[in-house]
Design a protein around this motif. Structure first.
Motif, PDB file in Angstrom:
ATOM      1  N   ASN A  54     -13.246  -8.851  41.845  1.00  0.00           N
ATOM      2  CA  ASN A  54     -13.283  -7.986  43.024  1.00  0.00           C
ATOM      3  C   ASN A  54     -12.309  -8.461  44.093  1.00  0.00           C
ATOM      4  O   ASN A  54     -11.631  -9.489  43.943  1.00  0.00           O
ATOM      5  N   SER A  55     -12.233  -7.717  45.196  1.00  0.00           N
ATOM      6  CA  SER A  55     -11.275  -8.030  46.256  1.00  0.00           C
ATOM      7  C   SER A  55     -11.564  -9.382  46.899  1.00  0.00           C
ATOM      8  O   SER A  55     -10.639 -10.097  47.304  1.00  0.00           O
ATOM      9  N   ALA A  56     -12.837  -9.748  46.984  1.00  0.00           N
ATOM     10  CA  ALA A  56     -13.183 -11.053  47.551  1.00  0.00           C
ATOM     11  C   ALA A  56     -12.592 -12.176  46.702  1.00  0.00           C
ATOM     12  O   ALA A  56     -12.144 -13.212  47.234  1.00  0.00           O
ATOM     13  N   MET A  57     -12.561 -11.964  45.396  1.00  0.00           N
ATOM     14  CA  MET A  57     -11.983 -12.952  44.495  1.00  0.00           C
ATOM     15  C   MET A  57     -10.495 -13.125  44.782  1.00  0.00           C
ATOM     16  O   MET A  57      -9.966 -14.239  44.874  1.00  0.00           O
ATOM     17  N   TYR A  58      -9.799 -12.001  44.947  1.00  0.00           N
ATOM     18  CA  TYR A  58      -8.358 -12.075  45.202  1.00  0.00           C
ATOM     19  C   TYR A  58      -8.064 -12.628  46.596  1.00  0.00           C
ATOM     20  O   TYR A  58      -7.045 -13.297  46.807  1.00  0.00           O
ATOM     21  N   ASN A  59      -8.923 -12.362  47.559  1.00  0.00           N
ATOM     22  CA  ASN A  59      -8.768 -12.987  48.877  1.00  0.00           C
ATOM     23  C   ASN A  59      -8.863 -14.504  48.770  1.00  0.00           C
ATOM     24  O   ASN A  59      -8.101 -15.250  49.398  1.00  0.00           O
ATOM     25  N   PHE A  60      -9.800 -14.960  47.951  1.00  0.00           N
ATOM     26  CA  PHE A  60      -9.985 -16.395  47.725  1.00  0.00           C
ATOM     27  C   PHE A  60      -8.755 -16.995  47.045  1.00  0.00           C
ATOM     28  O   PHE A  60      -8.257 -18.050  47.447  1.00  0.00           O
ATOM     29  N   LEU A  61      -8.226 -16.305  46.031  1.00  0.00           N
ATOM     30  CA  LEU A  61      -7.024 -16.783  45.344  1.00  0.00           C
ATOM     31  C   LEU A  61      -5.833 -16.813  46.297  1.00  0.00           C
ATOM     32  O   LEU A  61      -5.036 -17.756  46.289  1.00  0.00           O
ATOM     33  N   GLY A  62      -5.735 -15.778  47.133  1.00  0.00           N
ATOM     34  CA  GLY A  62      -4.623 -15.712  48.071  1.00  0.00           C
ATOM     35  C   GLY A  62      -4.631 -16.843  49.077  1.00  0.00           C
ATOM     36  O   GLY A  62      -3.580 -17.397  49.425  1.00  0.00           O
ATOM     37  N   LYS A  63      -5.804 -17.213  49.549  1.00  0.00           N
ATOM     38  CA  LYS A  63      -5.914 -18.309  50.526  1.00  0.00           C
ATOM     39  C   LYS A  63      -5.493 -19.641  49.918  1.00  0.00           C
ATOM     40  O   LYS A  63      -5.078 -20.561  50.644  1.00  0.00           O
ATOM     41  N   HIS A  64      -5.605 -19.750  48.602  1.00  0.00           N
ATOM     42  CA  HIS A  64      -5.217 -20.995  47.926  1.00  0.00           C
ATOM     43  C   HIS A  64      -3.847 -20.870  47.247  1.00  0.00           C
ATOM     44  O   HIS A  64      -3.475 -21.719  46.447  1.00  0.00           O
ATOM     45  N   TYR A  65      -3.131 -19.804  47.583  1.00  0.00           N
ATOM     46  CA  TYR A  65      -1.771 -19.590  47.083  1.00  0.00           C
ATOM     47  C   TYR A  65      -1.700 -19.639  45.562  1.00  0.00           C
ATOM     48  O   TYR A  65      -0.789 -20.227  44.973  1.00  0.00           O
ATOM     49  N   ILE A  66      -2.660 -18.994  44.916  1.00  0.00           N
ATOM     50  CA  ILE A  66      -2.701 -18.926  43.455  1.00  0.00           C
ATOM     51  C   ILE A  66      -2.243 -17.531  43.031  1.00  0.00           C
ATOM     52  O   ILE A  66      -2.831 -16.527  43.431  1.00  0.00           O
ATOM     53  N   SER A  67      -1.191 -17.464  42.245  1.00  0.00           N
ATOM     54  CA  SER A  67      -0.701 -16.176  41.751  1.00  0.00           C
ATOM     55  C   SER A  67      -1.317 -15.877  40.390  1.00  0.00           C
ATOM     56  O   SER A  67      -1.678 -16.788  39.642  1.00  0.00           O
ATOM     57  N   VAL A  68      -1.431 -14.581  40.081  1.00  0.00           N
ATOM     58  CA  VAL A  68      -1.995 -14.140  38.810  1.00  0.00           C
ATOM     59  C   VAL A  68      -1.009 -13.161  38.178  1.00  0.00           C
ATOM     60  O   VAL A  68      -0.609 -12.182  38.814  1.00  0.00           O
ATOM     61  N   HIS A  69      -0.610 -13.439  36.930  1.00  0.00           N
ATOM     62  CA  HIS A  69       0.348 -12.593  36.225  1.00  0.00           C
ATOM     63  C   HIS A  69      -0.369 -11.859  35.091  1.00  0.00           C
ATOM     64  O   HIS A  69      -1.121 -12.470  34.333  1.00  0.00           O
ATOM     65  N   PHE A  70      -0.106 -10.561  34.971  1.00  0.00           N
ATOM     66  CA  PHE A  70      -0.813  -9.732  34.013  1.00  0.00           C
ATOM     67  C   PHE A  70       0.104  -9.233  32.897  1.00  0.00           C
ATOM     68  O   PHE A  70       1.249  -8.837  33.152  1.00  0.00           O
ATOM     69  N   PHE A  71      -0.423  -9.277  31.671  1.00  0.00           N
ATOM     70  CA  PHE A  71       0.279  -8.765  30.496  1.00  0.00           C
ATOM     71  C   PHE A  71      -0.642  -7.774  29.797  1.00  0.00           C
ATOM     72  O   PHE A  71      -1.859  -7.937  29.792  1.00  0.00           O
ATOM     73  N   ASP A  72      -0.036  -6.760  29.158  1.00  0.00           N
ATOM     74  CA  ASP A  72      -0.868  -5.788  28.467  1.00  0.00           C
ATOM     75  C   ASP A  72      -1.112  -6.205  27.018  1.00  0.00           C
ATOM     76  O   ASP A  72      -0.727  -7.296  26.592  1.00  0.00           O
TER      77      ASP A  72
END
Length: 334
Positions: A54-72
């Motif tokens: 959820n968005s709270a998860m991505y807010n948490f990742l953003g605060k810790h400068y963690i990027s997430v890359h997606f592949f299909d």
């Protein structure tokens, strides 16, 4: 040192205090054993299966400068979640834009990327020529193309030259690799095992370059060799030209010739070849091992990892754009 984590299975990602909890879920909705990842140890995350967060998860990742890359499903890179661009600087963005808008300045930088990539492809071929592989024809052709790089005056002309160099280089794949045939380079979709590995590896290299650009003051959307596009981190494509021969191609040659990846690690679907999880995991592990590998840097006089080498390339480009020092692309000598 922070690490890259690869999520090959679909599942749910949630926060538990300062820990990430990943719960794998199979296609029938059955939950597997949860894995816990301390947030302080995470550099970035590669997702190859569907991810529920959820968005709270991505807010948490953003605060810790963690990027997430997606592949299909077909290993195509589809996008990234990048934290707020906390290092972007106005002066750098202005200078980077000036270089892009000036054809005279832009072509010089673009030529450097092509020269660096061509040299590293050449070194790969010379390495195998010394091991009795018949690649002399491709070496001579690429050497002749390299002599023409400095004469190019337009980006389209330079891109055509780069395409000729890469096509010639790919002709040597069938000589270098045992037991597999590449044939022509096919991307969308890849039609055999070697093409599937190249596409997968190139996307891994692209996202690595994007991550390292993010940790500098460079803007990843303003490029010089590749044309900037809408919502496209095209500067990462520029940098990847230099590092694909070092990080991707050498990994492919090693894995296939040592039979660490075999034909059984792929499956054919209609007109495309798809990597099984076994192939993706083996390649990802070998790629990570390569990034951690160190060598004696000629200019710095100390050991650096290949991952740090990409960031150093970003710093060199930054100095060039700011008028501090001329940019010279990294060229292998081994």
């Amino acid at each position: 040192m922070k690490k890259t984590y690869y999520l090959f299975n679909p599942g749910r990602l949630s926060r538990q205090d300062n820990t990430l909890r990943f719960l794998p879920v199979d296609e029938n909705g059955n939950e597997g054993q949860a894995r816990y990842l301390p947030v302080e140890t995470i550099d970035n995350i590669y997702c190859f299966g569907s991810l529920d967060a959820n968005s709270a998860m991505y807010n948490f990742l953003g605060k810790h400068y963690i990027s997430v890359h997606f592949f299909d499903y077909y290993e195509h890179y589809t996008g990234s979640f990048m934290p707020k661009e906390y290092l972007l600087a106005g002066k750098m963005q202005v200078e980077q834009t000036k270089y892009y808008l000036s054809n005279k300045k832009r072509i010089v930088v673009a030529q450097k990327f092509v020269q660096g990539g061509a040299n590293n492809m050449l070194k790969n071929l010379q390495y195998y020529q010394n091991r009795q592989k018949e690649v002399g024809k491709q070496i001579s052709a690429i050497q002749n193309y390299i002599l023409k790089i400095g004469d190019s005056t337009q980006i389209d002309e330079l891109m055509g030259l780069e395409g000729n160099i890469r096509q010639t280089y790919y002709e040597a794949y069938d000589v270098i690799i045992n037991d597999f045939s590449m044939g022509n380079r096919t991307k969308q979709p890849p039609n055999n095992e070697v093409n599937a590995l190249i596409s997968f590896g190139n996307m891994m290299c692209y996202t690595l370059c994007l991550d390292q650009i993010y940790h500098t003051q460079l803007n990843p959307t303003i490029s010089f060799l590749h044309e900037p596009g809408y919502r496209r981190y095209s500067l990462a494509l520029d940098l990847a030209e230099i590092f694909k021969p070092i990080l991707v191609d050498r990994t492919i040659f090693s894995l296939l010739n040592k039979k660490q990846i075999q034909a059984s690690d792929f499956r054919q679907e209609l007109n495309r070849c798809v990597m099984k999880d076994s192939a993706r995991k083996t390649f990802a592990q070998a790629f990570e091992d390569k990034l951690k590998e160190t060598f004696k840097h000629r200019s710095l006089g100390r050991n650096v990892s290949y991952k740090h080498l990409v960031k150093l390339e970003c710093y060199k480009l930054s100095k060039h754009l700011l008028g501090i020092e001329e940019y010279k692309p990294f060229k292998m000598n081994w």
